[in-house]
Design an enzyme around this catalytic site. Structure first.
Site, PDB file in Angstrom:
ATOM      1  CG  LEU A  90      -1.987  -1.138   1.244  1.00 51.04           C
ATOM      2  CD1 LEU A  90      -2.820  -1.057   2.525  1.00 51.04           C
ATOM      3  CD2 LEU A  90      -2.892  -1.122   0.025  1.00 51.04           C
ATOM      4  CB  CYS A  91       4.065   2.228  -0.028  1.00 43.42           C
ATOM      5  SG  CYS A  91       4.929   0.668  -0.270  1.00 43.42           S
ATOM      6  N   GLY A  92       2.120   2.601  -3.171  1.00 41.78           N
ATOM      7  CA  GLY A  92       2.299   2.967  -4.569  1.00 41.78           C
ATOM      8  C   GLY A  92       3.339   2.104  -5.268  1.00 41.78           C
TER       9      GLY A  92
END
Length: 292
Positions: A90-92
């Site tokens: 969930l950090c691109g």
């Protein structure tokens, strides 16, 4: 027209998701401040250390007494890639960009007929590399339990790398991580750490000119070079930590905005469907009244 109950449930679901992404964005913003301060605070020491080491390395030159960590094995046949990523997603594109750079480097080495070994730090990098380079993975460092990075964490990784080098498992080691620029920009880096490679600067030359070292430069380098490997790894870990939180903050902000847009679109669709149902009911009532 979509069922009103289905639309209502979808709106409630997206609103719940938006609350989660907003909370994650705020948490990432709080962690980013501390991680960014730690990364920026380490840079002056790392730069000064490299400047001093550059001066010492330049003075030793091609001496036969030069430490093996500086002179190398005389070959570049076997390459160790130390790929550092995060434990969470969930950090691109943070993890993907680092892994992509490592993959391109590995593919280039393999095309040249060289052997590639990969040591992963962080679960996300290992999971991605297992798909195409499972046979090249030689080790993994789990950072799940590490809540706050310390130099000891870097020393543990450096010890593993140095032990492998002393055992003759590889000739060249390259470190992969992301350099933190700002919240929206994290640049993947590839840094050779064994044999040690330093850029010659005016500052390093000045250090060599002004000071005489005792014991010899070779003896000092032999002691400092292992610390240099740990310092490079620690700096990479700090840069990665800041980059991860910056990327997560940006990704969660985008997710929150997208959720808001989806809620607006679903609300419009819900209102239109509801209005259509009411209109149909009115038509039926009027038609029934006229029939009587």
């Amino acid at each position: 027209m979509a069922n009103l109950k289905v639309l209502k449930n979808r709106i409630a679901s997206v609103k719940s998701t938006r609350k989660i992404t907003k909370a994650m964005q705020m948490v990432a913003a709080a962690k980013l401040r501390r991680a960014q301060e730690a990364a920026e605070a380490s840079r002056p020491y790392t730069e000064r250390f490299n400047a001093v080491m550059s001066g010492l390395a330049a003075s030793v030159g091609g001496s036969d007494a030069a430490p093996k960590l500086l002179s190398g094995t005389g070959s570049d046949k076997v390459n160790l890639l130390v790929v550092m990523t995060s434990e969470r997603g969930l950090c691109g594109g943070f993890n993907t960009n680092i892994v992509k750079k490592a993959k391109l480097h590995a593919q280039q080495l393999l095309a040249e007929g060289k052997e590639v070994k990969i040591l992963t730090v962080g679960k996300k990098g290992r999971d991605q590399l297992k798909r195409d380079f499972a046979d090249h993975l030689v080790g993994h460092v789990d950072m799940t339990e590490v809540k706050r990075l310390s130099y000891a964490d870097a020393q543990g990784i450096a010890k593993d790398v140095l032990n492998r080098f002393d055992a003759g498992e590889f000739d060249v080691a390259t470190l992969f991580y992301a350099n933190f620029v700002n919240v929206v920009s994290q640049i993947p880096q590839a840094q050779q750490i064994i044999p040690a490679s330093f850029e010659e600067t005016g500052e390093g030359d000045a250090v060599t000119t002004l000071f005489d070292y005792e014991p010899s430069e070779e003896a000092i380098l032999a002691d400092l070079l292992p610390r240099g490997v740990a310092t490079a790894i620690f700096s990479g870990l700090l840069e990665n930590a800041a980059s991860e939180q910056g990327a997560r903050m940006s990704a969660m902000d985008n997710a929150t905005r997208n959720a808001g847009e989806m809620i607006n679109n679903l609300t419009i669709e819900y209102n239109r469907s509801r209005q259509a149902v009411i209109t149909n009911e009115l038509i039926e009532i009027i038609s029934g009244a006229e029939a009587l």
